[in-house]
Scaffold this motif. Structure first.
Motif, PDB file in Angstrom:
ATOM      1  N   PRO A  15      -0.501  -0.204  57.229  1.00 15.28           N
ATOM      2  CA  PRO A  15       0.874  -0.268  56.729  1.00 15.28           C
ATOM      3  C   PRO A  15       0.960  -0.445  55.212  1.00 15.28           C
ATOM      4  O   PRO A  15       1.838   0.099  54.576  1.00 15.28           O
ATOM      5  CB  PRO A  15       1.466  -1.478  57.443  1.00 15.28           C
ATOM      6  CG  PRO A  15       0.668  -1.614  58.675  1.00 15.28           C
ATOM      7  CD  PRO A  15      -0.715  -1.180  58.295  1.00 15.28           C
ATOM      8  N   ARG A  16       0.047  -1.167  54.616  1.00 20.34           N
ATOM      9  CA  ARG A  16       0.080  -1.358  53.167  1.00 20.34           C
ATOM     10  C   ARG A  16      -0.177  -0.039  52.449  1.00 20.34           C
ATOM     11  O   ARG A  16       0.448   0.257  51.452  1.00 20.34           O
ATOM     12  CB  ARG A  16      -0.958  -2.393  52.746  1.00 20.34           C
ATOM     13  CG  ARG A  16      -0.621  -3.768  53.226  1.00 20.34           C
ATOM     14  CD  ARG A  16      -1.643  -4.763  52.779  1.00 20.34           C
ATOM     15  NE  ARG A  16      -1.426  -6.018  53.470  1.00 20.34           N
ATOM     16  CZ  ARG A  16      -2.345  -6.909  53.687  1.00 20.34           C
ATOM     17  NH1 ARG A  16      -3.569  -6.703  53.270  1.00 20.34           N
ATOM     18  NH2 ARG A  16      -2.066  -8.020  54.326  1.00 20.34           N
ATOM     19  N   VAL A  17      -1.103   0.717  52.951  1.00 22.99           N
ATOM     20  CA  VAL A  17      -1.418   1.988  52.313  1.00 22.99           C
ATOM     21  C   VAL A  17      -0.249   2.942  52.447  1.00 22.99           C
ATOM     22  O   VAL A  17       0.132   3.607  51.501  1.00 22.99           O
ATOM     23  CB  VAL A  17      -2.701   2.591  52.931  1.00 22.99           C
ATOM     24  CG1 VAL A  17      -2.962   3.982  52.393  1.00 22.99           C
ATOM     25  CG2 VAL A  17      -3.884   1.676  52.660  1.00 22.99           C
ATOM     26  N   SER A  18       0.368   3.012  53.604  1.00 23.08           N
ATOM     27  CA  SER A  18       1.471   3.944  53.793  1.00 23.08           C
ATOM     28  C   SER A  18       2.700   3.535  52.983  1.00 23.08           C
ATOM     29  O   SER A  18       3.417   4.397  52.489  1.00 23.08           O
ATOM     30  CB  SER A  18       1.820   4.076  55.271  1.00 23.08           C
ATOM     31  OG  SER A  18       2.270   2.856  55.787  1.00 23.08           O
ATOM     32  N   SER A  19       2.947   2.260  52.796  1.00 21.91           N
ATOM     33  CA  SER A  19       4.078   1.817  51.981  1.00 21.91           C
ATOM     34  C   SER A  19       3.881   2.220  50.529  1.00 21.91           C
ATOM     35  O   SER A  19       4.818   2.675  49.868  1.00 21.91           O
ATOM     36  CB  SER A  19       4.235   0.302  52.053  1.00 21.91           C
ATOM     37  OG  SER A  19       4.528  -0.096  53.362  1.00 21.91           O
ATOM     38  N   ALA A  20       2.665   2.073  50.041  1.00 24.38           N
ATOM     39  CA  ALA A  20       2.368   2.475  48.670  1.00 24.38           C
ATOM     40  C   ALA A  20       2.500   3.989  48.512  1.00 24.38           C
ATOM     41  O   ALA A  20       2.989   4.472  47.488  1.00 24.38           O
ATOM     42  CB  ALA A  20       0.967   2.028  48.283  1.00 24.38           C
ATOM     43  N   VAL A  22       4.478   5.995  50.249  1.00 27.53           N
ATOM     44  CA  VAL A  22       5.902   6.342  50.290  1.00 27.53           C
ATOM     45  C   VAL A  22       6.559   6.013  48.958  1.00 27.53           C
ATOM     46  O   VAL A  22       7.318   6.822  48.407  1.00 27.53           O
ATOM     47  CB  VAL A  22       6.610   5.617  51.460  1.00 27.53           C
ATOM     48  CG1 VAL A  22       8.119   5.750  51.358  1.00 27.53           C
ATOM     49  CG2 VAL A  22       6.110   6.155  52.774  1.00 27.53           C
ATOM     50  N   ALA A  23       6.276   4.851  48.410  1.00 33.86           N
ATOM     51  CA  ALA A  23       6.862   4.464  47.120  1.00 33.86           C
ATOM     52  C   ALA A  23       6.426   5.419  46.018  1.00 33.86           C
ATOM     53  O   ALA A  23       7.225   5.815  45.166  1.00 33.86           O
ATOM     54  CB  ALA A  23       6.468   3.036  46.779  1.00 33.86           C
ATOM     55  N   SER A  24       5.171   5.812  46.046  1.00 32.35           N
ATOM     56  CA  SER A  24       4.660   6.747  45.047  1.00 32.35           C
ATOM     57  C   SER A  24       5.311   8.111  45.186  1.00 32.35           C
ATOM     58  O   SER A  24       5.689   8.742  44.191  1.00 32.35           O
ATOM     59  CB  SER A  24       3.145   6.863  45.189  1.00 32.35           C
ATOM     60  OG  SER A  24       2.644   7.819  44.299  1.00 32.35           O
ATOM     61  N   ALA A  25       5.458   8.588  46.414  1.00 31.80           N
ATOM     62  CA  ALA A  25       6.072   9.899  46.644  1.00 31.80           C
ATOM     63  C   ALA A  25       7.531   9.913  46.198  1.00 31.80           C
ATOM     64  O   ALA A  25       7.987  10.881  45.578  1.00 31.80           O
ATOM     65  CB  ALA A  25       5.970  10.270  48.116  1.00 31.80           C
ATOM     66  N   ILE A  26       8.269   8.845  46.468  1.00 32.82           N
ATOM     67  CA  ILE A  26       9.674   8.778  46.059  1.00 32.82           C
ATOM     68  C   ILE A  26       9.774   8.737  44.536  1.00 32.82           C
ATOM     69  O   ILE A  26      10.644   9.384  43.945  1.00 32.82           O
ATOM     70  CB  ILE A  26      10.378   7.565  46.702  1.00 32.82           C
ATOM     71  CG1 ILE A  26      10.556   7.815  48.194  1.00 32.82           C
ATOM     72  CG2 ILE A  26      11.716   7.279  46.049  1.00 32.82           C
ATOM     73  CD1 ILE A  26      11.142   6.664  48.947  1.00 32.82           C
ATOM     74  N   THR A  27       8.874   8.017  43.887  1.00 32.82           N
ATOM     75  CA  THR A  27       8.867   7.951  42.434  1.00 32.82           C
ATOM     76  C   THR A  27       8.578   9.321  41.826  1.00 32.82           C
ATOM     77  O   THR A  27       9.220   9.736  40.867  1.00 32.82           O
ATOM     78  CB  THR A  27       7.825   6.928  41.944  1.00 32.82           C
ATOM     79  OG1 THR A  27       8.117   5.661  42.539  1.00 32.82           O
ATOM     80  CG2 THR A  27       7.860   6.795  40.441  1.00 32.82           C
ATOM     81  N   VAL A  28       7.621  10.037  42.403  1.00 40.31           N
ATOM     82  CA  VAL A  28       7.279  11.367  41.901  1.00 40.31           C
ATOM     83  C   VAL A  28       8.451  12.330  42.109  1.00 40.31           C
ATOM     84  O   VAL A  28       8.761  13.141  41.230  1.00 40.31           O
ATOM     85  CB  VAL A  28       6.000  11.895  42.591  1.00 40.31           C
ATOM     86  CG1 VAL A  28       5.781  13.360  42.293  1.00 40.31           C
ATOM     87  CG2 VAL A  28       4.796  11.081  42.151  1.00 40.31           C
ATOM     88  N   LEU A  29       9.117  12.252  43.254  1.00 40.15           N
ATOM     89  CA  LEU A  29      10.271  13.117  43.510  1.00 40.15           C
ATOM     90  C   LEU A  29      11.399  12.847  42.519  1.00 40.15           C
ATOM     91  O   LEU A  29      12.135  13.762  42.151  1.00 40.15           O
ATOM     92  CB  LEU A  29      10.795  12.901  44.932  1.00 40.15           C
ATOM     93  CG  LEU A  29      10.018  13.551  46.064  1.00 40.15           C
ATOM     94  CD1 LEU A  29      10.597  13.113  47.400  1.00 40.15           C
ATOM     95  CD2 LEU A  29      10.062  15.057  45.952  1.00 40.15           C
ATOM     96  N   GLY A  30      11.547  11.599  42.116  1.00 39.77           N
ATOM     97  CA  GLY A  30      12.627  11.238  41.200  1.00 39.77           C
ATOM     98  C   GLY A  30      12.409  11.721  39.792  1.00 39.77           C
ATOM     99  O   GLY A  30      13.355  11.767  38.999  1.00 39.77           O
ATOM    100  N   GLY A  31      11.187  12.094  39.454  1.00 36.41           N
ATOM    101  CA  GLY A  31      10.894  12.577  38.104  1.00 36.41           C
ATOM    102  C   GLY A  31      11.196  11.518  37.061  1.00 36.41           C
ATOM    103  O   GLY A  31      10.787  10.367  37.201  1.00 36.41           O
ATOM    104  N   PRO A  32      11.938  11.891  36.039  1.00 35.30           N
ATOM    105  CA  PRO A  32      12.216  10.931  34.960  1.00 35.30           C
ATOM    106  C   PRO A  32      13.163   9.801  35.372  1.00 35.30           C
ATOM    107  O   PRO A  32      13.300   8.820  34.662  1.00 35.30           O
ATOM    108  CB  PRO A  32      12.857  11.793  33.869  1.00 35.30           C
ATOM    109  CG  PRO A  32      13.411  12.968  34.582  1.00 35.30           C
ATOM    110  CD  PRO A  32      12.500  13.200  35.758  1.00 35.30           C
TER     111      PRO A  32
END
Length: 51
Positions: A15-20, A22-32
């Motif tokens: 679960p810790r790995v998947s949470s990180a 997901v957070a990383s993917a959302i940050t990348v999608l958000g761009g700037p």
């Protein structure tokens, strides 16, 4: 055969790995715009997908 210890370690780490991830993917999608932009983009994709 998988021992009890191996099952316990696997379930506590995943679960810790998947949470990180997901957070990383959302940050990348958000761009700037970061996480906020990523969450808005996912919401927009969801709304457009329902139409």
């Amino acid at each position: 055969m998988i021992s009890f210890y191996q099952k316990r370690v696997k379930s506590s780490v995943t679960p810790r790995v998947s949470s990180a991830a997901v957070a990383s993917a959302i940050t990348v999608l958000g761009g700037p715009f970061g996480i906020v932009g990523g969450i808005k983009l996912v919401g927009l994709i969801t709304v457009v997908g329902m139409l």
